[in-house]
Design a protein around this motif. Structure first.
Motif, PDB file in Angstrom:
ATOM      1  N   PRO A  51      -4.544   2.331  -4.843  1.00 27.13           N
ATOM      2  CA  PRO A  51      -3.429   1.961  -3.958  1.00 27.13           C
ATOM      3  C   PRO A  51      -3.566   0.569  -3.351  1.00 27.13           C
ATOM      4  CG  PRO A  51      -4.207   4.187  -3.473  1.00 27.13           C
ATOM      5  CD  PRO A  51      -5.230   3.551  -4.389  1.00 27.13           C
TER       6      PRO A  51
ATOM      7  N   ILE B  60       0.833  -1.204   0.000  1.00 26.57           N
ATOM      8  CA  ILE B  60       0.000   0.000   0.000  1.00 26.57           C
ATOM      9  C   ILE B  60       0.868   1.254   0.000  1.00 26.57           C
ATOM     10  CG2 ILE B  60      -1.754   1.287   1.267  1.00 26.57           C
ATOM     11  CD1 ILE B  60      -2.796  -1.384   2.332  1.00 26.57           C
TER      12      ILE B  60
ATOM     13  N   SER C  35       2.510   1.695  -3.522  1.00 25.25           N
ATOM     14  CA  SER C  35       1.494   2.063  -4.508  1.00 25.25           C
ATOM     15  C   SER C  35       1.047   3.500  -4.319  1.00 25.25           C
ATOM     16  CB  SER C  35       0.293   1.115  -4.410  1.00 25.25           C
ATOM     17  OG  SER C  35       0.653  -0.210  -4.731  1.00 25.25           O
ATOM     18  N   THR C  36       0.939   3.932  -3.069  1.00 23.59           N
ATOM     19  CA  THR C  36       0.555   5.319  -2.791  1.00 23.59           C
ATOM     20  C   THR C  36       1.625   6.293  -3.264  1.00 23.59           C
ATOM     21  OG1 THR C  36      -0.733   4.622  -0.858  1.00 23.59           O
ATOM     22  CG2 THR C  36      -0.115   6.942  -0.989  1.00 23.59           C
TER      23      THR C  36
END
Length: 244
Positions: free
Chosen positions: A182, A171, A174-175
């Protein structure tokens, strides 16, 4: 040998006098190094694949030229034998040029430093700090290295810490990458990562809780996480379509 012992003695003094800074910086460095290793390994694999494809293209072009030349030669009549011989010599020269070995320039895989920086940031902001406080907390609640205590700490580590660190990795990256979803990588890759990690980390944490002094446990986990993070970084780069 003496110089090595001196370095180890100074490192031990540094860890005892500044345990938080030493462990967090050491863990973050190893975490980022794992991404560099993963990128280097993947870059070499991609370069070999590219050269292999170029070789196959060259061979296919050469074979096609030979077949076209043969068909064209058989289609001509005996009256055109002189013209055929002249054209055949020209085409033969072209075929020799085409089938000659191709010298491929070495390809150097460039490191994506932005990706490494993101991995280091996630490692520093969450993993290094979390593991430092988590391992200290476990030792305070369940001190000692007996079989029951070690087994309990390993169980709690895999029950609580493992899901949190894996989730933070997917997470968080991805953020930072600005992904539209995300949670996409986390949904598709969490369970595979977790099941693999249970086997790997249970063994490593058993060694950690039973043999490694508490003051250096975070950096030991960082060393073990080097291999684990190489796997996660590589796994994260895989397309989700191939994992379902």
């Amino acid at each position: 040998m003496v110089s090595y012992l001196v370095i180890m003695n100074r490192a031990w003094v540094l860890f005892k006098s500044h345990p938080y800074i030493s462990n967090v910086v050491g863990y973050t460095t190893l975490f980022a190094t794992a991404d560099l290793i993963q990128q280097s390994m993947m870059g070499k694999a991609q370069d070999k694949g590219t050269v292999h494809k170029l070789d196959r293209v060259g061979q296919d072009t050469s074979n096609t030229s030979v077949e076209e030349f043969t068909v064209a030669g058989e289609a001509k009549t005996d009256d055109d034998s002189k013209i055929r011989d002249s054209e055949g010599n020209k085409k033969a020269l072209e075929i020799n040029k085409t089938s000659a070995p191709v010298q491929h320039a070495p390809q150097f895989h460039s490191i994506n430093w932005a990706q490494t920086a993101r991995v280091a940031l996630v490692g520093f902001c969450f993993h290094a700090n979390f593991n430092y406080h988590w391992l200290r907390g476990l030792e305070r609640m369940f001190p000692g290295g007996g079989i029951r205590r070690v087994s309990l700490k390993v169980f709690l580590d895999q029950l609580f810490a493992a899901p949190m660190t894996i989730s933070a990795f997917y997470i968080g990256l991805s953020t930072l990458e600005g992904a539209e979803d995300p949670l996409g990588d986390w949904r598709s890759k969490f369970w595979t990562s977790y099941k693999t990690g249970v086997v790997y980390w249970s063994t490593m944490q058993a060694v950690n809780f039973s043999l490694i002094p508490p003051v250096v446990r975070t950096v030991f986990v960082g060393g073990v996480a080097l291999v684990w993070t190489v796997f996660l970084c590589h796994f994260k780069q895989q397309k989700s379509d191939f994992l379902t």
